[in-house]
Design a protein around this motif. Structure first.
Motif, short mmCIF file in Angstrom:
data_model
loop_
_atom_site.label_atom_id
_atom_site.label_comp_id
_atom_site.label_asym_id
_atom_site.label_seq_id
_atom_site.Cartn_x
_atom_site.Cartn_y
_atom_site.Cartn_z
N GLN A 185 0.89 -1.06 0.00
CA GLN A 185 -0.08 0.06 0.07
C GLN A 185 0.78 1.25 -0.01
N ILE A 186 0.33 2.34 -0.74
CA ILE A 186 1.28 3.46 -0.88
C ILE A 186 0.41 4.53 -0.11
N GLY A 187 1.13 5.21 0.98
CA GLY A 187 0.49 6.01 1.76
C GLY A 187 0.31 7.51 1.37
N GLN A 188 0.07 8.45 2.14
CA GLN A 188 0.08 9.91 1.90
C GLN A 188 1.60 10.31 1.54
N ASP A 189 2.19 9.79 2.11
CA ASP A 189 3.80 10.10 1.89
C ASP A 189 4.39 9.50 0.65
N GLY A 190 3.67 8.67 -0.16
CA GLY A 190 4.20 8.15 -1.27
C GLY A 190 5.20 7.00 -1.04
N GLN A 191 5.19 6.54 0.22
CA GLN A 191 5.88 5.27 0.52
C GLN A 191 5.28 4.17 0.25
N LEU A 192 5.93 3.02 0.01
CA LEU A 192 5.26 1.81 -0.28
C LEU A 192 5.51 0.89 1.01
N ARG A 193 4.53 0.39 1.72
CA ARG A 193 4.62 -0.47 2.71
C ARG A 193 3.96 -1.84 2.42
#
Length: 579
Positions: A185-193
């Motif tokens: 999932q890509i969050g608001q910060d643009g990071q993929l987790r």
């Protein structure tokens, strides 16, 4: 358990050349396609959808898929996940070219492993695993997956069904659903987790998790058997409520959204965990014909409410759809009968390459393969059993009823008594007749597409509606206003009758706007309390209700994955598009 993305490259990609080079470092040059001729079969939908992409990437491992998605997230690219590309609403292909970022389409077909757990009572499927492959694995141990009829005939993926809450034909099981998955999932910060909600202990580092997941290098002791539901166990009772004023199942039902289930490509899903079911031994098929729709409705209501056991499937087809499928689905029927569904993905790839080749010649139509195949189908011998064709001549409405061996006797007795007074008739199929009856019903799904392809001067386009009727709707067969009828060449009605889910395909006459015709039909469905789409998800054909859009915004706050589905904005961060 969530794992923060690790090792995400901080390098920037000043141009697409460096970005493509990075993708090729990950998956190999052979599996990063950029030429339009090479990407064509991926960016053109099975029935709808077409647009440009920067690249198509075909990762060969879950770690490659993770790294490709990381790279796309870092570069600010759109990601469209695609499995078998058999969807009917364009949900896994680009929709035109009006996007604000480059698109990378990731095909997961190479990631097709299946792990049986708990002695095969559950399965863990990677994103490219097909229903056909899963069915084959489970058949060895006397079990079967959630969906075995319909989508499996055209090579659909397991994960595609879960992502879209696909319903299928099986009366007892409802839409594909699970609460157990591993996804990015890509969050608001643009990071993929990476999120591991599979209920299997796989470690903490994302790449270690994905390596163990792909290899199946985990033990039974690593599995939490109470991690969540692997299917919707309430559906069998839900569908029996024939007096309810709501549909049995439809895509915008929030009760069947859970992370990967119903995500519609708004997550990158690495695996899902699902329940399996004991296979029915020696099922029986009854073929029913009538000219009166109320007779079929009386059958539906009685069987759902008076029998202790539910049928396996009950599939409806109208005479016109029967005829169109017999003529324009004949070659598909023959291919599946002779070569099996395993050949279909390769067949569609060959078909696409042939169309690309013929596009070099301006005087040939863009769908030359359909024209050629239709011509060749004329020399094929008759495919359908004579008794089915006799019923086609006698009756307008047809129902194929598949039941267990244990239910066959009571159902046969009931049908004999029912038709001693009703106007229709029935017969019990031989095993070969039963298999052909259901295959013919599912060949109807592509018949309208072929009809349009070979009648370009008469046919403008197709309107394909996927409708969930109220469970208490006795007037289930559609009557259109004359002003709409006048714009149509043919209408194809077929569907999952006991669930009251109907597929309604219309070939629109040349010169009429198919989208306008579709919009003119929707108020009539709204008035009847129907919901749409029922099981193929909104894709790029339907407008998603606000509750569904909020669900998508929660899963994908950056609008990085599959933007534009449900006719939503395609812009980053869900910024409204200017009028």
């Amino acid at each position: 358990m969530s794992a923060q993305a690790s090792g995400l490259s901080q390098e920037n990609y000043p141009g697409n050349g460096a970005f493509i080079a990075r993708l090729r470092d990950i998956s190999g040059k052979k599996h990063v396609l950029t030429k339009p001729s090479a990407t064509y079969r991926f960016r053109r939908g099975y029935r709808f959808g077409m647009g440009n992409v920067l690249a198509v990437v075909r990762p060969g491992s879950l770690i490659e898929l993770w790294r490709v998605t990381q790279t796309c997230a870092k570069a600010g690219k759109i990601v469209i996940m695609q499995a078998a590309n058999t969807g009917l609403t364009g949900g896994s292909t680009p929709d035109g070219n009006n996007y604000d970022r480059d698109i990378v389409l990731i095909s997961t077909q190479r990631l097709d492993k299946v792990h049986l757990i708990g002695g095969g009572k559950q399965v863990v499927c990677l994103p490219g695993a097909t229903l056909h492959e899963l069915e084959g694995e489970l058949n060895k141990i006397g079990r079967e997956p959630h969906s075995v009829i319909g989508s499996s005939c055209i090579g659909a993926s397991v994960l595609g069904g879960v992502s879209n809450n696909s319903g299928g034909a099986l009366v007892q099981r409802g839409p594909a659903f699970t609460e157990m998955a591993v996804f990015g999932q890509i969050g608001q910060d643009g990071q993929l987790r990476l999120v591991n909600h599979l209920g299997i202990q796989l470690g903490n580092d994302p790449e270690a998790i994905l390596s163990k997941l792909e290899d199946g290098s985990f033990s039974e002791s690593d599995i939490n058997w109470d991690a969540g539901r692997g299917h919707d166990g309430n559906y069998a009772q839900h569908v029996r409520d024939v007096d309810a004023s709501t549909p049995a199942r439809f895509n915008a039902d929030p009760n069947r959204w859970y992370e990967a289930a119903g995500c519609a490509g708004k997550l990158v899903v690495f695996a899902v965990r699902l329940d399996t079911f004991p296979a029915h031994k020696n099922p029986r098929v009854f073929y029913i014909g009538t000219d009166k729709t109320d007779e079929l409705e009386e059958l539906r209501r009685h069987i759902l409410t008076r029998f202790e056991e539910l049928p396996i499937a009950g599939e409806y087809i109208h005479r016109d759809a029967f005829n169109i499928a017999e003529k324009y689905g004949k070659d598909t029927f023959a291919i599946i009968r002779l070569l099996g569904t395993r050949f279909l993905p390769k067949f569609f790839a060959m078909k696409s390459r042939f169309d690309i080749l013929t596009q070099r010649f301006g005087f040939l139509p863009h769908n030359t393969s359909d024209v050629v195949m239709q011509a060749l189908s004329k020399v094929l011998p008759k495919q359908l059993p004579q008794r089915m064709c006799d019923y086609r001549d006698r009756f307008e409405h047809h129902l194929m009823l598949k039941v267990s061996a244990e239910m066959a006797g009571p159902i046969g007795d009931y049908l004999k008594e029912f038709f001693s007074q009703a106007s229709g008739d029935y017969f019990e199929c031989t095993p070969d007749e039963g298999a052909k009856a259901f295959l013919h019903r599912f060949a109807a799904a592509g018949a309208a597409v072929r009809y349009r392809a070979v009648h370009p001067k008469e046919a403008e386009d197709i309107v394909a509606l996927d409708v969930a009727l109220r469970r208490n709707d006795r007037e289930w067969f559609e009557t259109l206003p004359q002003e709409i009828e006048d714009k149509l060449i043919v209408k194809l009605y077929y569907g999952h009758f006991f669930c009251h889910v109907m597929h309604q395909d219309y070939v629109v006459k040349k010169g009429f706007d198919a989208m306008a015709v579709e919009h003119s039909m929707l108020p009539g469905l709204d008035k009847r309390g129907a919901r749409y789409p029922a099981e193929h998800n909104v894709g790029h054909l339907y407008e998603a209700p606000e509750e569904m859009l909020e669900h998508y915004r929660t899963l994908d706050p950056c609008n990085c994955f599959n933007p534009g589905i449900g006719k939503a904005t395609k812009r980053a961060k869900w910024v409204a598009e200017s009028v």
